[in-house]
Design a protein around this motif. Structure first.
Motif, mmCIF file in Angstrom:
data_model
loop_
_atom_site.group_PDB
_atom_site.id
_atom_site.type_symbol
_atom_site.label_atom_id
_atom_site.label_comp_id
_atom_site.label_asym_id
_atom_site.label_seq_id
_atom_site.Cartn_x
_atom_site.Cartn_y
_atom_site.Cartn_z
ATOM 1 N N ARG A 1 32.636 6.254 27.569
ATOM 2 C CA ARG A 1 32.979 5.438 28.799
ATOM 3 C C ARG A 1 33.829 6.202 29.766
ATOM 4 O O ARG A 1 33.661 6.388 30.949
ATOM 5 N N GLU A 2 34.808 6.789 29.494
ATOM 6 C CA GLU A 2 35.955 7.698 30.062
ATOM 7 C C GLU A 2 35.598 8.945 30.085
ATOM 8 O O GLU A 2 35.645 9.540 31.142
ATOM 9 N N GLY A 3 34.870 9.713 29.167
ATOM 10 C CA GLY A 3 34.640 11.044 28.791
ATOM 11 C C GLY A 3 33.361 11.312 29.970
ATOM 12 O O GLY A 3 33.759 12.274 30.576
ATOM 13 N N ASN B 1 26.889 9.191 33.242
ATOM 14 C CA ASN B 1 27.936 8.506 33.414
ATOM 15 C C ASN B 1 27.291 7.222 33.999
ATOM 16 O O ASN B 1 27.875 6.097 33.639
ATOM 17 N N PHE C 1 32.989 10.008 32.910
ATOM 18 C CA PHE C 1 33.377 9.848 34.039
ATOM 19 C C PHE C 1 34.431 10.972 34.479
ATOM 20 O O PHE C 1 34.342 11.637 35.555
ATOM 21 N N TRP C 2 35.024 11.519 33.331
ATOM 22 C CA TRP C 2 35.822 12.524 33.787
ATOM 23 C C TRP C 2 35.090 13.875 33.811
ATOM 24 O O TRP C 2 35.295 14.701 34.655
ATOM 25 N N GLY D 1 29.579 1.885 28.436
ATOM 26 C CA GLY D 1 30.895 1.629 28.472
ATOM 27 C C GLY D 1 31.645 0.938 27.384
ATOM 28 O O GLY D 1 32.827 0.788 27.383
ATOM 29 N N GLN D 2 30.928 0.886 26.283
ATOM 30 C CA GLN D 2 31.416 0.211 25.114
ATOM 31 C C GLN D 2 32.637 1.074 24.626
ATOM 32 O O GLN D 2 33.559 0.532 24.122
ATOM 33 N N CYS D 3 32.205 2.345 24.155
ATOM 34 C CA CYS D 3 33.152 3.131 23.608
ATOM 35 C C CYS D 3 33.989 3.992 24.413
ATOM 36 O O CYS D 3 33.560 4.677 25.118
ATOM 37 N N THR D 4 35.228 4.417 24.028
ATOM 38 C CA THR D 4 36.014 4.649 24.804
ATOM 39 C C THR D 4 35.655 6.234 25.261
ATOM 40 O O THR D 4 35.664 6.654 26.470
ATOM 41 N N PRO D 5 35.365 7.156 24.353
ATOM 42 C CA PRO D 5 35.259 8.382 24.502
ATOM 43 C C PRO D 5 33.922 8.476 25.666
ATOM 44 O O PRO D 5 34.253 9.507 26.479
ATOM 45 N N ILE E 1 33.629 14.017 22.930
ATOM 46 C CA ILE E 1 32.606 12.635 23.096
ATOM 47 C C ILE E 1 31.630 12.711 21.939
ATOM 48 O O ILE E 1 31.384 11.628 21.441
ATOM 49 N N LYS F 1 32.206 14.297 34.895
ATOM 50 C CA LYS F 1 31.427 14.298 36.098
ATOM 51 C C LYS F 1 32.402 14.724 37.379
ATOM 52 O O LYS F 1 32.081 15.491 38.096
ATOM 53 N N SER G 1 26.033 5.103 30.579
ATOM 54 C CA SER G 1 27.070 4.838 29.630
ATOM 55 C C SER G 1 27.051 3.173 29.660
ATOM 56 O O SER G 1 27.451 2.770 30.637
#
Lengths: 418, 543
Positions: free
Chosen positions: A352-354, A341, A356-357, A346-350, A385, A359, A344
């Motif tokens: 970047r957010e995945g 986390n 974080f989620w 942070g460029q690609c959505t899956p 992801i 974690k 990453s």
């Protein structure tokens, strides 16, 4: 301790070896470079590499000779060879060993690579934290310039070559080749969307090849001893030796050089001295943080690219992390996902957010507030992801996180809400 | 053209074109955030994932591919609606909502938000994300923009626009992972004149326009395609209005004029359309030195009477017009002077425009900077083509005024800031001013006739590259006002002459039948994208 198969680390294991150019040449070094400059055409070098079956040691295991052959014929654009010495995969420390103790070996391989790919300028991208490695490699390059093995018109053969050491700024993602090229150009290190591949448009939009330190260190041996001698080592399609970094709860952590296809269990018990304190083994991560975890009953397999792939994990950069019975796998998962986390780009959505989620989900387990549905949700998020991002980072998160949940459900069950 | 198959339907593509671009051209929607036709491709939002079951060689791709970056290939079979493709779109949307504040009820973008639309279309409708989200504050980032970083989907369009289109590099990526945020460097304010485009290209409510903030819900707006009148470029725009008020101006794509962009000066030019305080709302005539309102009938009779009394003709009758007048108005105005009085004395302020903004060095494509010209009127080229008299120093007008004209017709606000001209004109026996807002001419005029603004009338303009473009009425004009073509035509009718065309359409068609720049053209021929006149320079050329 079992005997190592010494090929790359031969000099390093020789007592009293200093690693400077004189010592390297005394041990038979620089011969391949002279031989190549004097008697071989670039295409011949690539043919030898192809015949040797050398596969990249950075993680993906792509055949090195084939990678070199992707470079377009000479044009008005400069060609580049970039040595990836970022070595950022957690658990890996073999490139460091080579750079610090025998830098001339991989530099010679890199020089040969530059010659084979008509490149007159090579970059060595070393991560910024490794100041000692940066200094050591720079020293070695200075020695080469002094000995006129680098520079203009080397050994009168009419070939010019310069090598530059470039310190990175310390991001895991800059070990990804295209992110590394961005970083090398002075941009924010973010993987590029491929195609175009670096061989078409790499550093400064010029044809570029990126190779790992260990891969390049193999090259002098191959040209000195011949492709057959190299291919004879290890099983089919996985030629040569490998430097394996073993860390974790073992008696003797360190780098060990063995043939490709050596048994994983034997690596841990015969070379690394078994589990520390006589404890039982709980789990092994066989290829750095981005490889899926293995249970003790799964480790009796040959340690090479293909066999680990078959086992549903990967050899990666050859970093074996061993965990004893006291390990909490959920805590290990938390540490792993915290790392991913944080790293990453942070460029690609899956991704970047995945990450974080994920974690947050693992932390819920850490708070003893998990349940079966949460474990399922974790596995699903991890699966989502994988394969949906620009670079392999997504897979690097997806694989191990799914493996944690799938292989150690009982560990997660311990953290269910009571 | 070669074809590939999208959802089993054949789609034509040009060599090298990506799947998404060809699909959009063919009218098939593939959801996307980071892709914008005017910006470089980064393939980072991953929303446009499609399944490629056949690359044209019988083999499929094992992983989903981003259609924005994958070139189409002959006989390729692509699906954006298969189960696997939906899985991909669904998961990306799910992940995007992980850190999104879901504040649609107070978000200006709601109703025209890609995230909202796609979440409805491709999302599951519920969230399993039960943790604290990352939170940033919001702030103004320029005279025009508000930045709400919580809503950002990290598509990097703003960064690419700043880097490649305006070249100011003021937006950049900061931090990484879920904390990745796009912001201005060092919290600085954006100062360039193309800020509004950032609000347009932002697919969500992260960058919104400040003067639109909390004014109106997007779905209530009526949208009228028209042309910007703030300078001689004539960017294609939509006027967005509700209940007879204009709320904002958005650019409308026209590759020959403004591509996807427009400047902030143009965007900020609409309040004049809503101005009722200074609007002339009824015809007025000067009685004993005071302007008094009267009915159109009474005014027309009085004007006819005065004109007869004065009995001016030829060079004694002068017309002044600004270059905000449409081609049709100029045509009828000219007809009024020539047929009514035998006069050819129609003057306009000729102010040739040049590019106003200097692009930064090292910017490869400086197109956007060519959009703003120093000529702040839409129809200078039209006035030139119509054969009106004008020069940069107004020398010819000043010479004509020395001859003490008896009757002066004024359309709009020409020469309004020139005291010498005002002084000379004020000596005339009859001054008829046609306008929309109060201006110094109104103070001098004997008769004031209220016209329509460019938001209320129909007509055409010629832009700097001699492209004929049509404005369309978006608002209902206030009662008591008439459109300028009709006013000018009725003035001619007062003189008992052959009636002139009384509508923009009739006037244009009349022009099409005469020798002149518009010969052979008809009203219908001027489409929404305009029409280049013969020998027109390409729009890219800077004025």
């Amino acid at each position: 301790m079992a005997e190592e198969t010494l090929l790359l680390l031969k000099n390093i294991r020789t007592p009293g070896y200093t690693g400077d150019l004189a010592a390297y040449q005394k041990a038979g070094g620089s011969k391949a470079w002279e031989k190549v400059l004097k008697s071989m055409k670039p295409a011949e070098v690539i043919e030898v590499l192809k015949a040797s079956g050398l596969r990249g040691r950075g993680g993906a295991g792509f055949p090195c000779g084939m990678k070199w052959s992707f470079m377009p014929p000479p044009s008005d654009k400069p060609h580049y060879l970039v040595c990836n010495a970022d070595e950022s995969e957690p658990g890996t420390f073999k490139d460091h060993l080579i750079m610090l103790n025998d830098p001339h070996e991989f530099l010679e391989g890199m020089m040969i690579g530059c010659y084979a790919m008509n490149s007159h300028h090579g970059y060595i991208y070393i991560r910024g934290e490794s100041q000692h490695a940066i200094k050591r490699v720079q020293q070695a390059i200075d020695e080469l310039y002094k000995a006129k093995l680098l520079g203009k018109n080397i050994l009168g053969g009419g070939f010019d070559l310069h090598l530059t050491v470039h310190p990175g700024a310390g991001a895991y993602i800059c070990g990804e080749e295209t992110a590394m090229l961005d970083s090398l150009e002075g941009k924010r290190g973010q993987p590029r969307s491929k195609p175009p591949f670096p061989a078409q448009s790499g550093f400064d939009a010029c044809p570029t090849t990126v190779n790992n330190v260990e891969t390049l260190a193999n090259v002098p041996f191959i040209l000195n001893q011949g492709a057959e001698a190299f291919a004879a080592l290890g099983p089919a399609n996985n030629a040569g030796t490998q430097c394996v970094s073993i860390s974790g709860h073992v008696a003797k952590p360190g780098v060990y050089e063995v043939e490709m296809g050596h048994n994983l269990k034997s690596l841990i018990y015969d070379y690394a001295g078994g589990i520390r304190g006589g404890k039982k083994l709980k789990a092994v991560i066989p290829g750095g943080a981005s490889a899926g975890i293995l249970r003790p009953d799964e480790i009796d397999i040959p340690y090479d690219f293909d066999n680990l792939m078959k086992a549903g994990t990967m050899r990666g950069s050859g970093a074996i992390m061993v965990f004893d019975e006291d390990t909490d796998v959920v805590r290990l998962a938390e540490r792993t996902i915290r790392f991913f986390n944080h790293e990453s780009c942070g460029q690609c959505t899956p991704c970047r957010e995945g990450t974080f989620w994920l974690k947050n989900m693992v932390r819920q387990f850490m708070d003893d507030a998990g349940d079966e549905a949460l474990a399922k949700r974790m596995e699903r998020a991890a699966f989502q992801i994988g394969g949906t991002t620009i670079c392999a980072f997504g897979d690097a998160v997806s694989g191990p996180m799914m493996a944690f949940v799938r292989k150690f459900p009982e560990e997660f069950a311990k953290h269910y809400a009571s | 053209m070669p074809i590939f198959y999208l959802n089993d339907k054949p789609v034509e593509f040009e060599k090298g074109e990506t799947i998404l671009k060809a699909a959009l051209r063919a009218g098939t929607e593939i959801p996307h955030y980071c892709y914008h036709p005017g910006l470089k491709i980064t393939a980072q939002c991953r929303m446009c994932l499609v399944e490629i079951t056949d690359m044209g060689n019988g083999r499929g791709m094992p992983k989903l591919q981003t259609s924005c970056s994958t070139p189409a290939g002959e006989n390729m079979k692509v699906s954006s609606v298969s189960e696997k493709a939906h899985w991909g779109q669904n998961l990306v949307n799910e992940f995007l909502l992980v850190n999104h504040p879901l504040d649609c009820p107070i978000c200006d973008q709601a109703g025209e938000c890609d995230l909202q639309n796609y979440a409805h279309r491709y999302g599951t409708g519920h969230s399993e994300m039960a943790y604290e989200k990352r939170v940033y504050g919001w702030r103004n980032v320029g005279s025009f923009l508000m930045l709400e970083r919580n809503r950002c989907v990290q598509c990097s369009r703003c960064e690419r626009f700043s880097r490649d289109i305006v070249g100011t590099h003021d937006f950049g990526a900061f931090l990484r992972t879920h904390e990745l945020t796009f912001d201005t460097w060092g919290d600085s304010e954006i100062t360039h004149k193309f800020q509004g485009n950032l609000a347009d290209i932002c697919p969500v409510g992260a960058i919104t326009s400040r003067d639109w903030r909390f004014k109106k819900r997007a779905w209530k707006l009526h949208k009228t395609p028209t042309v910007c009148t703030a300078c001689s470029t004539g960017c294609n725009i939509t006027l967005e209005h509700h209940e007879n008020r204009v709320f904002r101006v958005k650019p409308r794509e026209n590759q020959a004029v403004n591509r996807w962009w427009m400047c902030d000066e143009g965007r900020e030019s609409f309040p004049v359309l809503n101005n009722r305080r200074e609007r002339i709302l009824e015809p007025q005539a000067r009685v004993k030195g005071e302007l008094q309102a009267a009915s159109w009938d009474a005014i027309e009779k009085a004007v006819a009477h005065r004109l007869q009394e004065i009995g001016a003709n030829g060079a004694q009758v002068l017309g002044l017009t600004d270059t905000h007048a449409t081609n049709e108005e100029l045509f009828v105005f000219k007809q009024l002077l020539s047929e009514g009085f035998g006069s050819d004395q129609l003057y306009f302020p000729y102010r040739p425009g040049t590019q106003q903004e200097k692009p930064p060095r090292y910017l490869a494509d400086t197109f956007v900077y060519s959009l703003i010209t120093t000529d702040k009127s839409p129809n200078t080229a039209g006035a030139l083509k119509a054969g009106l008299i004008g020069d940069e120093d107004d020398k010819r007008l000043k010479a004509a005024l020395k001859a003490a004209p008896k009757v002066v017709f004024i359309l709009g606000t020409p020469f309004v800031n020139d005291v010498a001209v005002r002084e000379a004109v004020s000596q005339a026996d009859l001054i008829v001013a046609i306008g929309t807002l109060h201006n110094p001419w109104v103070e001098l005029a004997d008769v004031v006739l209220p016209g329509h603004t460019h938001g209320e009338k129909d007509g055409t303009f010629l832009n700097k590259a001699e492209r004929l473009q049509r404005i369309r009425p978006a608002l209902d004009a206030p009662e008591g006002t008439r459109d300028q073509v009709g006013i000018l035509a009725s003035l001619l009718a007062l003189l008992g002459k052959e009636p002139a065309p009384a509508s923009a359409e009739a006037a244009f068609n009349a022009m099409g039948q005469q020798d002149g720049p518009f010969k052979g053209l008809s009203w219908e021929a001027v489409g929404p994208q305009g029409l280049p006149l013969g020998g027109a320079k390409p729009a890219q050329a800077t004025a």
